[in-house]
Design a protein around this motif. Structure first.
Motif, PDB file in Angstrom:
ATOM      1  N   PRO A   1      10.940  -4.369  -0.134  1.00  0.00           N
ATOM      2  CA  PRO A   1       9.530  -4.473  -0.565  1.00  0.00           C
ATOM      3  C   PRO A   1       9.286  -3.682  -1.847  1.00  0.00           C
ATOM      4  CG  PRO A   1       9.726  -3.618   1.687  1.00  0.00           C
ATOM      5  CD  PRO A   1      11.078  -3.569   1.078  1.00  0.00           C
TER       6      PRO A   1
ATOM      7  N   THR B   1       6.683  -2.034  -2.577  1.00  0.00           N
ATOM      8  CA  THR B   1       5.917  -0.808  -2.345  1.00  0.00           C
ATOM      9  C   THR B   1       6.530  -0.051  -1.161  1.00  0.00           C
ATOM     10  OG1 THR B   1       4.393  -1.750  -0.738  1.00  0.00           O
ATOM     11  CG2 THR B   1       3.796  -1.997  -3.054  1.00  0.00           C
TER      12      THR B   1
ATOM     13  N   THR C   1       4.619   1.312   1.172  1.00  0.00           N
ATOM     14  CA  THR C   1       3.610   1.380   2.223  1.00  0.00           C
ATOM     15  C   THR C   1       4.190   0.969   3.578  1.00  0.00           C
ATOM     16  OG1 THR C   1       2.078   0.636   0.548  1.00  0.00           O
ATOM     17  CG2 THR C   1       1.242   0.717   2.785  1.00  0.00           C
ATOM     18  N   GLY C   2       4.002   1.839   4.549  1.00  0.00           N
ATOM     19  CA  GLY C   2       4.376   1.505   5.923  1.00  0.00           C
ATOM     20  C   GLY C   2       5.855   1.614   6.233  1.00  0.00           C
TER      21      GLY C   2
ATOM     22  N   ASN D   1       7.413   1.726   9.983  1.00  0.00           N
ATOM     23  CA  ASN D   1       8.200   0.558  10.383  1.00  0.00           C
ATOM     24  C   ASN D   1       9.608   0.942  10.808  1.00  0.00           C
ATOM     25  OD1 ASN D   1       6.356  -1.544  10.180  1.00  0.00           O
ATOM     26  ND2 ASN D   1       6.613  -1.696   7.967  1.00  0.00           N
TER      27      ASN D   1
ATOM     28  N   ALA E   1       6.881  -0.682 -11.977  1.00  0.00           N
ATOM     29  CA  ALA E   1       6.364  -1.887 -12.646  1.00  0.00           C
ATOM     30  C   ALA E   1       7.409  -2.992 -12.612  1.00  0.00           C
ATOM     31  CB  ALA E   1       5.983  -1.560 -14.086  1.00  0.00           C
TER      32      ALA E   1
ATOM     33  N   THR F   1       7.439  -4.569  -9.165  1.00  0.00           N
ATOM     34  CA  THR F   1       6.257  -5.421  -8.990  1.00  0.00           C
ATOM     35  C   THR F   1       6.422  -6.733  -9.755  1.00  0.00           C
ATOM     36  OG1 THR F   1       4.878  -3.467  -8.765  1.00  0.00           O
ATOM     37  CG2 THR F   1       3.736  -5.512  -9.274  1.00  0.00           C
TER      38      THR F   1
ATOM     39  N   VAL G   1       7.004  -9.170  -6.832  1.00  0.00           N
ATOM     40  CA  VAL G   1       5.652  -9.610  -6.443  1.00  0.00           C
ATOM     41  C   VAL G   1       5.158 -10.728  -7.346  1.00  0.00           C
ATOM     42  CG1 VAL G   1       3.247  -8.892  -6.123  1.00  0.00           C
ATOM     43  CG2 VAL G   1       5.110  -7.324  -5.541  1.00  0.00           C
TER      44      VAL G   1
END
Lengths: 420, 512
Positions: free
Chosen positions: A240, A242, A244-245, A249, A386, A389, A393
């Motif tokens: 991922p 990011t 986050t989590g 997880n 960056a 992303t 993404v």
């Protein structure tokens, strides 16, 4: 008239009395005091160590001021003046270039006998323009752990990890294959960039290798397409963009591989996870992604001289922070891997040892003069997130983005090596 | 006696309160002068004098009421504005924080270079011929020397007494300093340059180690320049807070100092593309953001107010629910919304069944910002418009209806124009508030996304104030001077809008 005069006299007397009471300066009990500033974790731990043994520098009282957070400490350092600043700051290595530029830090020359207590790489982080501004304290690095309930053996290649993820994504309801739980998508993710063939800079014989660019855009793009993207150019979900989590997880058994920081291993062990720490495997067996092995430092300030305690402050740095006895006493409470070699050999926790082993297998020094550099108008810290992303993404072409990132890196390396 | 005391109690309390206030202010004054914060000290001193004159005399009765407000206004509004204006005319950035004198001192300190071999000695500090001296030992090579600031004496190993590590501890005519003496002499021993070979000297690194070094950069006070004593390079004041190499102006000595550069930052805002272009983009988005926010919040607030104006069942419950977003602290709401917009784990994507990267895509991030702000702000306009609609005489709409106007015509021709007349000052105030809505942007998107790889400096959702914050504090290179200049521009814009709002609402009429 008399009453008015009386009232005003009473008021004036009250003012004077209160002024005298409030403004009485307490007698200075201690003339020579060494003031150390530290964050909310290190500060209380240092206080405990100095409370147990306070004579590291005879004749000086050592006072530790703890700040409520790392940011609060940084803010206080930014605002410190000749009249308010401390003698020693315990902080991040990347404060060195800024602190030196702003005249807040003072250089120190360590004798060879003290330098020998550390690996030479440790001094990169605390140096700016050829001068050393402090002594290494503890090593900050990340390493990869794998969930032994999901993966039985340590992976040998990145491809092996990706294949496991793809095969078990649905079956085991995996949220990701490899994620960053500690250190963020720039500092913590360097090992992923490196495993895929890129780097923030390359090292050769203990020095920055400027002879070739840190990234080969075509090679990096090829590896990203192979391991991180689907055939349609979209992220395959393995890594991922990011963080986050990630930690939650991993602890929930939804991620087989995670990159964790050496300051948080207790959280994992408390939940029953093994500290089978290792560097991120590269695309070929036997290769690994390099990770930053940075040090936090105890840094000498220019205020120490102003306050007439420079010799004492330098003694505290060598007698305590850079000594086996001091580092051992401190890290017994702080529980981070000590930078001092003698203290390293006394580390009792396996996790601390394993972080050290992972760093020795695939660690590179964290060189703030290059990483913080903005000659190319962007620093490494902004560029790598960056890049993830853009590629994972926004679906941009990996080779084009890698080329852009490489151009910034090359400029920052060229400027940064001049400041070493 | 008791009666007299009760009669004079207000006066007694007044004097006690006054005495306490003045005492505390005096304490602050003393502290300010002690910390060399002269401007603050002078302000506090003047405040004390004005307070004493105002409340201990009958000089001006109205001033007794206005003075606290005036002092707080001066300290917390006018003072910071003036400071910002002044700082916008300075080179005030990373590397240029301290005064020129401090800079010279620091450059001299950094201008000391060790010898090539990084020679160090174990030293014992003491006195020789009434001078501070060091007894230096190179135990490996069995070299010993005694050095003061004026002379160096090489010592034969047979002349010195050494300890178990081979470090000399005694020699004739040298008196080692005691621990207490070293503590007291800290500044002297740290500052003394003990004579060594040629232009090299021994400087102390603590109380027991001496390092061999020499002064490479020398300051020439008469010419206000630094000279590199090794290669002859000259560094002169470049007018922007640094000493610069005369042959290569990019080569500057650090640290620099806070130097007045007058209107350079303002000129950069216009001329320098790297400053002007992102600033222009951010300005446009700031206006659009503030306008859309006010428009959407007002529209939804009005819609809800009109709906709640009808006699519907459970109206009180609905009203309470609609007020909730306004009652919850905005910081909490913003953080919750931030989580809800999370790409992987957020409720929004889960509800929509999408995988939208809300904060990684410029358009989606802007939409998210507007939506969250709509949630936060519509209850305010609901309350305002509800109240305002009550103030519109119902006879007007009734008369229009009798004359055949449709409900839509009544709303468009009567209700809305009258409503706008009442709430326009509030719309303007809301616009000004959102122009500076730092919390929302900072907490929700951090100003992002911005494509670093394309060289973008400002983020897609950055508004002027968040962009200014980034310039001032957001990276390793902090440019407080430039940030101050942008702040002054923002101040002028906001002040103009506010003045327009005040004039529009005729508030000043009541004073004239």
């Amino acid at each position: 008239m008399q009453k008015k005069l009386l009232a005003k006299s009473v008021a004036a007397s009250l003012v004077l009395a209160l002024v005298a009471g409030l403004n009485t300066v307490p007698a200075q009990a201690v003339d020579k005091e060494l003031v150390v500033w530290a964050d909310e974790n290190r500060g209380p731990n240092l206080t405990k160590v100095f409370a147990a043994k306070g004579d590291w520098v005879s004749g000086y009282k050592i006072t530790v001021r703890s700040f409520s957070s790392f940011d609060a400490l940084k803010e206080a350092v930014d605002k410190a003046t000749d009249l308010t600043g401390p003698d020693i700051i315990v902080g991040a290595n990347d404060w060195v270039p800024t602190g030196a530029k702003n005249g807040k830090l003072a250089p120190i020359t360590l004798p060879a006998s003290v330098r020998a207590r550390f690996t030479p790489n440790n001094f990169f982080d605390l140096s700016y323009k050829g001068k050393l501004y402090g002594v290494p304290l503890d090593i900050n690095n990340v390493a990869m752990v794998y969930n032994e309930e999901l993966v039985r053996n340590a992976p040998k290649t990145l491809g092996e990890m990706v294949n496991y993820y793809k095969a078990n994504k649905t079956k085991k309801n995996l949220a990701a294959g490899l994620c960053i739980a500690g250190g963020g998508t720039s500092w913590g993710a360097h090992s992923v960039l490196s495993a895929l063939g890129g780097s923030a800079y390359r090292m050769k014989n203990g020095a920055v290798d400027t002879s070739k660019p840190p990234i080969n855009p075509a090679e990096l793009a090829k590896n990203i397409k192979t391991y991180l993207l689907d055939a349609n150019g979209k992220s395959n979900g393995f890594f991922p963009a990011t963080d986050t989590g990630c930690k939650d997880n991993y602890l929930a058994g939804k991620v087989p591989f995670a990159i964790i920081g050496n300051w948080e291993w207790l959280d994992y062990m408390d939940k029953g996870f093994q500290m089978n720490l290792m560097p991120v495997p590269g695309v070929r067996a036997g290769t690994f992604g390099t990770m930053f092995g940075s040090v936090s430092g105890a840094m000498l300030t220019s205020y120490a001289k102003k306050r007439g305690v420079e010799a004492g402050a330098k003694d505290l740095l060598t007698n305590f922070f850079a000594s086996t006895a001091g580092a051992t006493a401190y890290q017994a409470i702080e529980l981070r891997p000590p930078a001092e070699k003698g203290a390293q050999s006394k580390v009792e926790f396996t996790a601390q040892q394993n972080f050290g082993k992972a760093a020795s297998r695939a660690g590179i020094p964290q060189i703030g003069a290059i990483l913080n550099g903005t000659t190319g108008s962007k620093s490494y810290w902004d560029l790598l997130p960056a890049f993830w992303t853009a590629v994972l993404v926004n679906g941009r072409d990996p080779q084009t983005e890698a080329r852009k990132m490489n151009e910034f890196f090359v400029k920052n390396i060229a400027a940064g090596v001049k400041d070493l | 006696m008791l009666e007299s005391l009760f009669r004079n109690l207000p006066k007694v309390l007044k004097y006690v309160f006054l005495a306490l206030t003045i005492s505390i202010l005096l304490m602050f004054t003393q502290s300010a002068f002690a910390k060399k914060e002269y401007e603050i000290g002078v302000f506090l001193l003047v405040s004390i004098i004005v307070i004493a004159i105002t409340y201990l005399t009958t000089f001006s009765i109205p001033l007794k009421f206005f003075l606290p407000g005036i002092l707080f206004l001066t300290a917390f509004v006018i003072g910071p504005i003036l400071y910002t204006v002044v700082m916008s005319t300075y080179q005030y950035q990373t590397g240029n924080y301290i005064s020129k004198d401090q800079s010279i001192e620091r450059v001299q300190m950094l201008g000391i270079a060790p010898d090539e071999a990084n020679t160090t000695f174990d030293v014992v500090v003491g006195k020789y011929n009434n001078q501070i001296a060091v007894l230096a030992s190179d135990s490996i090579n069995q070299r010993y020397l005694l050095s003061t600031s004026t002379e160096k004496i090489e010592l034969s190993p047979s002349l010195v007494t050494v300890d178990e590590n081979g470090v000399a501890t005694k020699v004739n005519d040298f008196t080692p300093a005691t621990g207490d003496e070293i503590v007291q002499l800290d500044f002297e021993i740290s500052s003394t340059r003990f004579k060594y070979e040629g232009d090299y000297f021994i400087m102390l690194e603590g109380s027991s180690v001496g390092a061999v070094a020499r002064q490479v950069l020398d300051y020439v006070k008469s010419a206000d320049k630094f000279i590199n004593l090794v290669d002859g390079t000259e560094y002169v004041d470049n007018g922007r807070g640094n000493y610069a190499n005369t042959d290569n102006l990019e080569d500057v000595l650090q640290p620099g100092w806070r130097s007045p550069i007058w209107f350079s930052h303002y000129i950069d805002l216009v001329k320098d593309e790297s400053v002007r272009n992102p600033l222009f983009t951010v300005f446009i988005w700031t206006v659009v953001f503030a306008f859309l926010t006010v428009l959407t919040q007002f529209a939804l607030g009005l819609l809800v107010a009109m709906a709640m104006n009808k006699p519907i069942k459970g109206r009180r419950v609905y009203r309470s629910i609609f007020i909730l977003p306004y009652a919850i602290p905005s910081i909490m709401s913003i953080l919750v919304w931030g989580g809800m917009f999370n790409t992987e784990f957020g409720a929004i994507n889960a509800l929509l069944g999408t995988e939208i990267a809300w904060f990684q895509n410029a358009t989606f991030a802007r939409v998210a910002v507007i939506l969250v702000n709509l949630w936060l702000g519509f209850p305010y306009f609901y309350l305002i418009t509800s109240g305002a609609m009550q103030a519109i005489p119902s006879e007007l709409s009734e008369a229009a209806a009798i004359d055949g106007a449709s409900p839509r015509q009544v709303f468009a021709r009567i209700t809305l124009p009258l409503l706008l007349k009442i709430v326009t000052p509030l719309l303007i105030a809301s616009f000004a508030f959102n122009f500076n809505n730092f919390n929302l942007i900072f907490l929700l998107t951090g100003g992002g996304p911005r494509n670093e790889l394309d060289g973008q400096i400002a983020g897609a959702t950055d508004i002027l104030i968040s962009y200014t914050y980034k310039i001032a504090f957001g990276s390793n290179v902090q440019d407080l001077g430039l940030a101050s200049a942008i702040s002054v521009i923002i101040f002028i814009i906001i002040a103009s809008i506010s003045l327009f709002g005040v004039r529009k609402s005729k508030v000043l009429d009541s004073f004239s």
